[in-house]
Write an enzyme that holds these catalytic residues in place. Structure first.
Site, PDB file in Angstrom:
ATOM      1  N   ARG A  52       0.797  -1.223   0.000  1.00 40.09           N
ATOM      2  CA  ARG A  52       0.000   0.000   0.000  1.00 40.09           C
ATOM      3  C   ARG A  52       0.829   1.271   0.000  1.00 40.09           C
ATOM      4  NH1 ARG A  52      -2.762  -3.908   1.767  1.00 40.09           N
ATOM      5  NH2 ARG A  52      -0.783  -4.397   2.703  1.00 40.09           N
ATOM      6  N   THR A  53       1.788   1.354   0.906  1.00 36.95           N
ATOM      7  CA  THR A  53       2.465   2.643   1.086  1.00 36.95           C
ATOM      8  C   THR A  53       3.263   3.002  -0.163  1.00 36.95           C
ATOM      9  OG1 THR A  53       2.617   2.061   3.413  1.00 36.95           O
ATOM     10  CG2 THR A  53       3.847   3.988   2.701  1.00 36.95           C
ATOM     11  N   LYS A  81      25.739  -3.166  -0.623  1.00 41.80           N
ATOM     12  CA  LYS A  81      27.213  -3.125  -0.613  1.00 41.80           C
ATOM     13  C   LYS A  81      27.724  -2.389   0.619  1.00 41.80           C
ATOM     14  CE  LYS A  81      26.938  -2.375  -5.573  1.00 41.80           C
ATOM     15  NZ  LYS A  81      27.158  -1.314  -6.556  1.00 41.80           N
ATOM     16  N   ARG A 102      11.054   3.861   3.418  1.00 39.80           N
ATOM     17  CA  ARG A 102      10.731   2.874   4.463  1.00 39.80           C
ATOM     18  C   ARG A 102      11.997   2.104   4.773  1.00 39.80           C
ATOM     19  NH1 ARG A 102       5.648  -1.146   4.653  1.00 39.80           N
ATOM     20  NH2 ARG A 102       4.719   0.862   5.198  1.00 39.80           N
ATOM     21  N   HIS A 130       4.716   5.749  11.597  1.00 40.43           N
ATOM     22  CA  HIS A 130       4.284   5.619  10.199  1.00 40.43           C
ATOM     23  C   HIS A 130       3.306   6.760   9.942  1.00 40.43           C
ATOM     24  CE1 HIS A 130       3.141   3.988   6.439  1.00 40.43           C
ATOM     25  NE2 HIS A 130       2.798   2.760   6.788  1.00 40.43           N
TER      26      HIS A 130
HETATM   27  N1   CP Z   1      -0.350  -0.058   5.854  1.00 40.53           N
HETATM   28  C1   CP Z   1       0.848  -0.286   5.299  1.00 40.53           C
HETATM   29  O1   CP Z   1       1.865   0.326   5.652  1.00 40.53           O
HETATM   30  O2   CP Z   1       0.830  -1.254   4.326  1.00 40.53           O
HETATM   31  P1   CP Z   1       2.099  -1.724   3.500  1.00 40.53           P
HETATM   32  O3   CP Z   1       3.056  -2.383   4.475  1.00 40.53           O
HETATM   33  O4   CP Z   1       1.583  -2.681   2.466  1.00 40.53           O
HETATM   34  O5   CP Z   1       2.736  -0.519   2.894  1.00 40.53           O
END
Ligand code: CP
Length: 310
Positions: A52-53, A81, A102, A130
């Site tokens: 999703r993100t 590396k 991320r 998040h």
């Molecule tokens: N909600 C969320 O962060 O989903 P993903 O891990 O799929 O990005």
């Protein structure tokens, strides 16, 4: 240093409200935003899995008329590396106008922001926070309930490692008249520092329980979470705790007719698929709202406008 968003406190309450207003305008008038990011590039640096993100950031940039550069997985970049997060951020700043990152390590996005010359958005750092999931959650609650205050919010599942819970508590604690019900096994309770910062210091009432069925009838919102297998040191503990809560149609009979069931997704087993058809299930609306809020955030950090703001 460019302005970045690493955690929810990086945004004022007024900015959260403004982002939701922009998202609503994008939903109403998408064509007015179709060129807002023309010739701009978003780099998505994802060193941990995501559906999703990452895809919603990329869809957001495309729908704003911009382009996307993408790194997926630590093994597909020079991180494999041994390149540092700081050097990666400096390098990617040469190619992109904004970065969404991320990383499995808490604090990695903050290191990236201090070294990048373009805005960095934290798309999840370990078990820490998040913030853009929280933006999706806030818009969902405002759309479903018509308000962000005067609500009883139940958070259920892995409240220890669930970074979306930490960010959501932080954001919602700015609104009036909230009450939280924290539902988790003893070992997966909200960390003390999160409770202290988001709830105790602000005098926000909350209760803690292990029993979902006892409290489900009191809730306006039930925010379910997955037990975060990837954060456990010990597989045995994960297996023992993973099915602590499974929301079923049977349990939903005890809930109010106007309950909103949320989940940041991915789900494993904690919401039965049979609940998906219940009109109170909002988790796929959350997915879509996430794209609109990420569009709004990209515009804000790039200092761009569109729609009625132009
Ligand atoms: N909600 C969320 O962060 O989903 P993903 O891990 O799929 O990005």
């Amino acid at each position: 240093m460019a302005r970045s968003v690493i955690d929810v406190p990086d945004l004022t309450k007024e900015e959260l409200d403004q982002l939701m207003d922009t998202a609503e305008d994008i939903i109403a008038r998408p064509d007015d935003y179709a060129d807002a990011c023309r010739r701009k590039k978003l780099a998505t640096l994802f060193f941990e899995p995501s559906t999703r993100t990452r895809l919603s950031f990329e869809a957001a940039m495309y729908e704003l008329g911009g382009n996307v550069l993408s790194v997926t997985g630590a093994n597909s970049s020079s991180a494999a590396k041994g390149e540092s997060v700081a050097d990666t951020a400096k390098t990617v700043s040469c190619y992109a106008d904004i970065i969404a990152m991320r990383h499995p390590k808490e604090g990695a996005a903050s290191v990236a922001a201090r070294n990048a010359s373009v805005p960095v958005i934290n798309a999840g750092d370990g078990g820490h926070c998040h913030p853009t999931q929280t933006l999706a959650d806030l818009l969902t609650i405002r759309r479903e309930k018509g308000r962000l205050g005067n609500l009883t919010v139940g958070l259920c599942g892995d409240l220890k490692f669930g970074r979306t819970v930490h960010s959501l508590l932080n954001a919602m604690s700015r609104y009036e008249g909230l009450r939280f019900v924290l539902i988790s096994p003893e070992e997966l309770k909200v960390p003390s520092y999160v409770k202290s910062d988001a709830l105790k210091k602000k005098g926000i009432p909350y209760t803690q329980t292990e029993n979902l069925e006892e409290v489900i009838g009191d809730l306006d919102i039930l925010y379910m979470t997955r037990v975060q297998r990837e954060r456990f040191f010990n597989e045995e503990d994960y297996l023992r705790l993973r099915d602590s809560y499974i929301l079923t149609p049977e349990k939903m009979k005890k809930a109010r007719d106007d309950l909103s069931v949320m989940h940041p997704l991915p789900r494993v087993n904690e919401i039965s698929v049979a609940v998906d058809d219940d009109p109170r299930a909002c988790y796929f609306k959350q997915v879509l709202n996430g794209k609109y809020m990420r569009m709004a955030l990209i515009l804000m950090l790039l200092g761009l406008k569109g729609g009625t703001q132009a």
